[in-house]
Every structure is written in structure tokens, then in C-alpha cells.
Design a protein around this motif. Structure first.
Motif, mmCIF file in Angstrom:
data_model
loop_
_atom_site.group_PDB
_atom_site.id
_atom_site.type_symbol
_atom_site.label_atom_id
_atom_site.label_comp_id
_atom_site.label_asym_id
_atom_site.label_seq_id
_atom_site.Cartn_x
_atom_site.Cartn_y
_atom_site.Cartn_z
ATOM 1 N N GLN A 1 3.638 -9.313 -5.127
ATOM 2 C CA GLN A 1 3.130 -7.923 -5.435
ATOM 3 C C GLN A 1 3.686 -6.859 -4.025
ATOM 4 O O GLN A 1 3.631 -5.927 -4.086
ATOM 5 C CB GLN A 1 1.503 -7.940 -4.724
ATOM 6 C CG GLN A 1 0.931 -8.702 -5.388
ATOM 7 C CD GLN A 1 1.056 -10.339 -5.018
ATOM 8 O OE1 GLN A 1 1.731 -11.312 -4.278
ATOM 9 N NE2 GLN A 1 0.407 -11.925 -5.698
ATOM 10 N N GLY A 2 4.561 -7.319 -2.951
ATOM 11 C CA GLY A 2 5.347 -6.603 -2.036
ATOM 12 C C GLY A 2 4.739 -6.664 -0.168
ATOM 13 O O GLY A 2 3.958 -7.513 -0.235
ATOM 14 N N ASN A 3 6.037 -6.762 -0.035
ATOM 15 C CA ASN A 3 5.890 -7.089 1.203
ATOM 16 C C ASN A 3 4.773 -6.179 1.730
ATOM 17 O O ASN A 3 4.474 -4.545 1.866
ATOM 18 C CB ASN A 3 7.317 -6.058 2.306
ATOM 19 C CG ASN A 3 7.375 -5.040 3.694
ATOM 20 O OD1 ASN A 3 6.186 -5.547 4.424
ATOM 21 N ND2 ASN A 3 8.211 -5.478 4.539
ATOM 22 N N LYS A 4 3.686 -6.653 2.738
ATOM 23 C CA LYS A 4 2.555 -6.582 2.854
ATOM 24 C C LYS A 4 2.488 -4.742 4.098
ATOM 25 O O LYS A 4 1.873 -3.789 3.325
ATOM 26 C CB LYS A 4 1.820 -6.983 3.947
ATOM 27 C CG LYS A 4 0.209 -7.170 4.316
ATOM 28 C CD LYS A 4 -0.375 -8.353 5.448
ATOM 29 C CE LYS A 4 -1.527 -7.938 5.968
ATOM 30 N NZ LYS A 4 -2.578 -7.563 5.697
ATOM 31 N N ALA A 5 3.192 -4.828 4.579
ATOM 32 C CA ALA A 5 3.688 -3.513 5.621
ATOM 33 C C ALA A 5 3.812 -1.947 4.776
ATOM 34 O O ALA A 5 3.466 -0.509 4.913
ATOM 35 C CB ALA A 5 4.564 -3.349 6.583
ATOM 36 N N LEU A 6 4.976 -2.718 3.547
ATOM 37 C CA LEU A 6 5.251 -1.643 2.332
ATOM 38 C C LEU A 6 3.462 -1.004 1.514
ATOM 39 O O LEU A 6 3.568 -0.101 1.433
ATOM 40 C CB LEU A 6 6.115 -1.990 1.230
ATOM 41 C CG LEU A 6 7.019 -0.910 0.251
ATOM 42 C CD1 LEU A 6 7.097 0.352 1.505
ATOM 43 C CD2 LEU A 6 7.797 -1.736 -0.504
ATOM 44 N N ARG A 7 3.575 -2.087 1.408
ATOM 45 C CA ARG A 7 1.782 -1.557 0.725
ATOM 46 C C ARG A 7 1.163 -1.105 1.089
ATOM 47 O O ARG A 7 0.362 -0.086 0.860
ATOM 48 C CB ARG A 7 1.510 -2.539 0.352
ATOM 49 C CG ARG A 7 1.793 -3.866 -0.472
ATOM 50 C CD ARG A 7 1.545 -5.518 -0.442
ATOM 51 N NE ARG A 7 0.552 -5.254 -1.933
ATOM 52 C CZ ARG A 7 -0.228 -6.506 -2.146
ATOM 53 N NH1 ARG A 7 -0.129 -7.173 -1.259
ATOM 54 N NH2 ARG A 7 -1.333 -6.403 -3.139
ATOM 55 N N LYS A 8 0.755 -1.026 3.033
ATOM 56 C CA LYS A 8 -0.425 -0.601 3.506
ATOM 57 C C LYS A 8 0.501 0.921 3.650
ATOM 58 O O LYS A 8 -0.258 1.987 3.751
ATOM 59 C CB LYS A 8 0.091 -1.271 4.617
ATOM 60 C CG LYS A 8 -1.381 -0.598 5.979
ATOM 61 C CD LYS A 8 -0.934 -1.497 7.130
ATOM 62 C CE LYS A 8 -1.896 -1.234 7.733
ATOM 63 N NZ LYS A 8 -1.595 -0.302 8.919
#
Lengths: 440, 440
Positions: free
Chosen positions: B112-119
């Protein structure tokens, strides 16, 4: 109102918790109706919720909660751990930096991949096997290409898989609508042919008793068994496909781990160009699991029953449903195939293979029968008479080591455990030490 | 024996030549039978062979052969041309280089993607609209996500598209089996609802006469018309979806080009969380066309008719059919959303918008009615009474400029031309000079 605990339930590889999602669904059904009138895809409904790796991750989380001070070692998911060789990382860094210059910037590339990379793949892996660069389609990984191949094939084909096999073949088949219903009793989907691959048949299906399928997914060296099919076996497979008018989708993602003279590509077998597609990857070859790069070879000769070339439909799928692999990843791929890059990549593969040897010796010393590990980064360890989820729990409790229960790869995986040899050497040595004391 | 001229026929974006492929097919049918018995997917058979951009590329090639000395300018395919800002390119370069270190290396990321980027995506684009980071799925681009959404939906839903619209919605619908048969007379697929978007209805469909569809693909700012739907229009659209229990798939790939107060996201509209998915992209926002990065937002509230949350199925699709966007591209995405990165990206968008203004003035000065160009990098120019392919040829012959015939986007695109404002300023100025003399 529907409440969804999305926090750690959305991380599929690491933390997906199917049970939480299931609970949310119930809450929602019983809550205030704000549903759309769009029917849920019946194929999605047929997917089994307990996907292997999320289930393992959930148990890992529970174990950490139970033993917060334990030093967990993962021999579970096959994820690369060693840094990318400098020459390859530098080439990607230089490419990325050049994107800020007028000379270096480029927008959309060809969906099929950078011409130089397609050529390098054809020349590096298929030089003696007549594969043209125009038959090589660069992708963001073989799992993604498996889905694109399923899109190409559609719901109206029958498929066969090795049992055990990597779950993506079956799951993508369910999603596209080929699989039929799941039968709890057998652990199989009704319309999929599961070809048994056990020690007694050298992990190669008994083709004399196999029935015809349109598509045969075949992975060699195999995930999970670690077995590489011999030349003679693959000749049999190609003959079987020809006699039946089937298409083999050959997954060679672990070909770089082959030590003996087992074929590294299905196209080493004469006649394969008329019956086979090959998917492959830089993931385990060059540690590109996070960088995302792979390829698929579709020979020009391969055609459907009406004579239409499969390559044309695959090209159309790639152009409509994909926009090419990242140009930076492709620059890295090209560096992997330079003489220096290729040598440095192979020194890392050698390191993982030494890991496999350490683990193989460890499990053998326990008196267990161990398969694989010589042509693949996976061992396939037999625990006769045991349930593989029980062994998973026993190993985790006794050694704080994550493994993968064989039953997650199909009914024939029961009694087996898949052990991954990816890991830093010090972890592997520590794992071997702990495992050596498994049965004191 | 079947012969396939694969050389330049396989480059879809640049050189795919549908006619050659068709000819090969015939040769093969008449040749020696070495076909498999695997049926060709009937959905693939329904796809129209003359895909818009390959046809344009073929004509471009022919034009270069005819006028080898002409300096061709492309205002055709919407491909970014300006270098990536240094801060963003550097962050990708640094990330790539760190992959060669023990501390910096990472393997598989979350699908689902890197957490920091999703944020960062949730906070940058949806701060005031309640979108949570766990509802953001990072992808390798919106075109790829459109296919994944189609996989999720399956063949048993009805769809509506704006007419004209970006071809990927219709083509993916055909591939998944929703579209029905193509009707030559109308230029439409039988089971797709084409919602007319013409100047007289402000390029917004007449929802009073539209019938219900399960899925409504809606792109704003629109490709090709360049029109951004107003807040009032999107409120109407959301109301229409609610009344009908439909799901809107909202494509906001060009949102960064909006100059006025048109909504940049469907989630600006109250109630949209229960009826909409949003796909978006770094491609036109940050020049990531070759780097490959996008995202899709699936709100937790959105559910199928049986109450099952759509986000759960999308998560499953992403985990089964995708393995995450390249980690290097994701590092670049994060840099785009830093304050300095965001400002530098917007200075490039400003530059493309100035290009659009130059071209808008040019076409207007010819006495033509020009739409778009103010909230989008595309102009939509009306040539009343003309066939758009004829105008394509006339412009190409007289000015050596590639444009896109509006009819390629659907029947309602006839009489129109799409003009892309992507290009270096000197090319745009030269194009404007040549176009200014189109009707001397």
C-alpha cells in the motif's frame, strides 16, 4: 455507523489482520445502511480470507506481544536483505540526479521497457535460445506480470498449478474468474488442477495421469520446494503442453540460484517457443524487491487456437494497463547486466546460497529430510506426520524463529515447512544455533 | 510459418503499428498450424485495434519519412518535458545510493506504500476532507490503478464515462468484460453509457436524462476537454451517485493545474466518502511520467450493496496483484510534498500553464473557439463542421505540428482537437508562430 480499524490492518505484507476486516464487515452489515447498489465481485468473494503471509504476520505480532524481549529471526517471507552493489546503486543515483537536467530528463518511456534493457535481458539470459529483444517486456515484477497475463487470458481458460505452489497463481486465477468454488474439504478450488509435487515424484508432476489444462503455471526452481526441474523433466513438460495445445507460464524468478545444469529458462528446451511464456524478476536475482523490476518473454510463435499471436494481446495489455517500469529502476537493471554488475550480483547470490547450506546442514543434523536449498534460496523440510501450522508454532515458541507452514502453498505442502535463506549471515548463524537445539 | 515484424511494431507509445500486427495475424492463420488450443480472450477480441496514440505515432513516422528535414513539434501526447526540481531528484539519488549500505537497504515495502508518503499525501491534498492515511494507497500511476479497480469490480457491473474521455476507462472496461460489443455505426460499446460533455452543457453531463450505472468514471480537470467541473456540478454528481447507489471513480490527475476555485478533489464535496474513489498521480503534478508514482483513495465508508467495504477488496487486489511502487520513486514523492519540493513543483506547473495561455491566444486569434487551458494543461479547440482527423492532417502538413484528433476520445470529440501545453517554452513559441499562419 460502520467502524473500521484500519490502523495496522492495512499493511498486507506485514500486519494485515483478516479477522479484523471480517469483523468490520459484520459491524457494517448490522449498522446504518449507506451501501451503494454496486454488487461485490463474486470472484473477490471466493478468495480465501486467510492469506498465508498476512496470517504469519499476525502470529508474528502476537508473538512479539507475548515475548517483548525475544530477538525474533525471520526465515519466513523471502525478502532480500543484503545491500545493492555500489555500481548498481550508483547508476540509479546518477540516473535520478540527471533527471534534474535538461539533457537527462525523460518523461514517458515505452510501456514495454527501455530498448537497451530489453536487449541486455535478451543477450544475458537468452543469448543461445533465440529470444529477441522485442519479445522481452520489462515490468515492475513478476507477480504484477502474472496478473497482467491473467487479464490477457480472461475467465474462460482452465489452469493447472504445481501443488505446492506460490499463492499468486491461484489467487490471481480466482480474481479473474477461472477458479470455481473453494472446497473446504480438499482445500482446493474446483476448476483448478493441482499437480502433486512430492518427494516420491522428485517434485515433478505425474504427467501420465494429469489431465489437459489450457494454462500450466510452472515455477522452477520452485517456490516453495526449492526444487529445480531437470532438463529431461522440462522436455516432458514441453511435450505434454504441445500434445495438449496448452500454454506453460514458466516462472524463473529463482533461476540465478541454480548450481547444477538444470535449465535456467524454459526456452532452453527445443519447441518451448510455441508453447511457453516466461516471467522473471530482478527481485531475488539482484535484491530489487523494493525497487521493482522484472520481465516477461512472449515468443512470436506462441498463438491462440485461432492463430492470433499471444504477443500482440500481451503488448496491448501492457500498453493499456501499465505504463512501464520506473525509469530509475530500469537504469539499475541495466547496471546489473553489465559485466561488473553481474559479477557483484552473483557474489550476493553466493552469500545467500551459503546461508542455505548452513540451514540445510542444521535441519539435516536434526534427522529431518531436507529438500531444496541447492538450486534455490528455499529449503523444504519434511516433518512426517505433523501439521505444518503446529510445527510453525513449535519452532516459533521454542526458538523465536519465523518460518512458513507448507500447507499455505497448497494441500501437498502439509507436513512441510519452507525455510528462507535470505538474511544477514549473523542472523542465519544464530538461527542455526537455536534450531540445532530444537529437539534437545 | 508465421512471420512477425516485431521491430518497430511493438513500441506502443511511439511506434505501434496496428496494421502490421493485423497482417501478421492473417499470415499466421494461413500458415502452418502450430497453434495452441487455448482460446483467445473474447474481451481482447472486442478491443478496437486503432488505438488513438499508436495511430498518431504511425502518422508521425510517415510524416517524418515524407519530410525528413521538417522540425516536428509535438503538442500531442501529454508528456512532461521540464526537468525534475533538484531537491526532488537529489532525494531520489540519495535514496538510491543508500541502498548500497547496510543501514539504507530495504527490501519489500508495504504494498500500500510507505507510511510516511501515505501520510504526506493525506495531509497535503486532503487535510480538510477527512481522508486518513490508511485510505491512501500508493501506486505506480493512475492508469495502472484504473485497471486494478476494474479487476476489483469485475465484469458484472455497468459503467458510464464522459464523452469525450481518456481512452483507458473504456479500454480497461472492455478487457475486464463490462463493455459489450463495439458498434461501428455509433463508435460506442453497447453496454457503456457515454455521457455527452459538449460546450452547450458546459462539458458537464445532463444528469437529468442520464440513466443509472454502477460505476461512473469522471475526470476533472478533464482530459481531453481541459474543463474543471464546478463545485455545484460535483455536488450534483455526488447527489446523482447517492440517489442511484453508484460509485464514482474520480480521476484528479490534473488537479494541480486548477487556477480558480473548482474542487481539486471529489472529497471536497460533502457525502462523497460514501460514493467515491479518487485516483491521482505524480505524473503531471511533478513530472513523474517516467518515474511512475500515483495514488488511490478508497474511503472506509464506501461499500458494496451487501455492505462489504470496498477498501477491503482494494487492499486485497493491491496485495495480490501489485507489489508496491518503487521505493526510490516513493522517496521522490515524499520530497515533492516537502514545502520546498512543493513550491518547486508548482513553479513548473506555472510554466506549463503559461504555455497553455500562449497556445490559447494563438488559436483564439485564428477565430476559433478554444476551451480548457485555464485549469488544465490541455486546450480543446473547436473546428465546426470538420472531421478531427482531417484537421490533424491539415495542421501536420501545414505546420509540422502533432496534435490529437478529438474523435479519438469518443464520438463527441468529433470536430475538436486536443492541444497539449507540455513542451519547452521555445517549442511552444515556435508552435504558436507556425499555427498563427495556419490560415494566411
Amino acid at each position: 455507523m460502520y467502524s473500521f480499524s484500519a490502523g495496522n490492518s492495512m499493511l498486507c505484507r506485514n500486519f494485515l489482520q483478516p479477522r479484523i476486516i471480517q469483523a468490520s464487515y459484520k459491524t457494517h452489515k448490522e449498522g446504518i445502511a449507506c451501501n451503494t447498489k454496486v454488487p461485490r465481485n463474486v470472484n473477490m468473494e471466493k478468495l480465501q480470507s486467510a492469506y498465508l503471509f498476512p496470517e504469519i504476520s499476525m502470529r508474528e505480532v502476537q508473538h512479539i506481544e507475548k515475548y517483548p524481549d525475544a530477538k525474533l529471526i525471520s526465515l519466513g517471507i523471502g525478502d532480500t536483505t543484503e545491500p545493492i552493489p555500489d555500481i548498481i546503486a550508483s547508476s540509479m543515483a546518477n540516473y535520478a540526479r540527471s533527471l534534474s537536467t535538461a539533457e537527462g530528463y525523460s518523461g514517458y518511456g515505452a510501456e514495454q521497457g527501455n530498448k537497451a534493457l530489453r536487449k541486455a535481458i535478451a543477450e544475458t539470459f537468452y543469448r543461445d535460445f533465440q529470444v529477441k529483444e522485442t519479445e522481452v517486456f520489462v515490468s515492475d515484477g513478476s507477480q504484477c506480470d502474472i496478473t497482467r497475463l491473467q487479464l490477457l487470458l480472461g475467465s474462460n481458460v482452465s489452469i493447472a498449478v504445481q501443488d505446492p505452489s506460490f499463492p499468486a497463481y491461484v489467487d490471481s486465477s480466482v480474481i479473474i474468474g477461472q477458479a470455481g468454488d473453494f472446497e473446504d474439504k480438499t482445500g482446493m478450488y474446483g476448476n483448478i488442477q493441482y499437480m502433486k509435487c512430492r518427494p516420491k515424484n522428485n517434485f515433478f508432476p505425474d504427467l501420465a495421469t494429469a489431465s489437459r489444462s489450457d494454462i500450466i503455471f510452472f515455477c522452477s526452481p520452485n517456490n516453495p520446494t526449492g526444487h529445480a526441474a531437470t532438463r529431461q523433466e522440462l522436455e516432458q513438460l514441453v511435450r505434454f503442453a504441445k500434445e495438449n495445445g496448452s500454454i506453460i507460464i514458466f516462472d524463473s524468478a529463482y533461476a540465478a540460484y541454480i548450481s547444477d545444469d538444470s535449465p535456467r529458462s524454459i526456452f532452453e528446451i527445443p519447441g518451448a517457443r510455441e508453447v511457453a511464456i516466461e516471467v522473471s524478476s530482478f527481485s531475488k536475482f539482484a535484491g530489487f524487491t523494493g525497487i521493482r523490476l522484472g520481465w516477461t518473454v512472449v515468443p512470436e510463435e506462441l498463438s491462440f487456437s485461432n492463430g492470433f499471436p499471444v504477443i500482440n494481446d500481451f503488448n496491448r495489455i501492457v500498453c493499456t494497463c501499465f505504463n512501464g517500469a520506473s525509469n530509475i529502476a530500469q537504469a539499475g537493471g541495466l547496471a546489473c547486466l553489465s559485466p561488473e554488475g553481474f559479477a557483484s550480483v552473483h557474489s550476493i547470490i553466493k552469500c545467500y546460497k551459503e546461508n542455505a547450506k548452513i540451514l540445510l546442514d542444521t535441519f539435516s543434523s536434526l534427522g529431518l529430510k531436507v529438500y531444496g536449498g541447492e538450486n534455490a534460496p528455499y529449503l523444504w523440510v519434511h516433518f512426517p506426520g505433523s501439521k505444518s501450522w503446529d510445527i510453525f508454532t513449535e519452532i516459533l515458541e521454542k526458538t523465536h524463529i519465523i518460518t512458513v507452514p507448507g500447507s499455505g502453498f497448497g494441500p501437498e505442502g502439509e507436513e512441510f515447512m519452507r525455510i528462507s535463506a535470505f538474511g544477514h549471515r549473523e542472523s542465519i548463524i544464530e538461527a542455526a544455533r537455536r534450531l540445532g537445539n530444537l529437539y534437545p
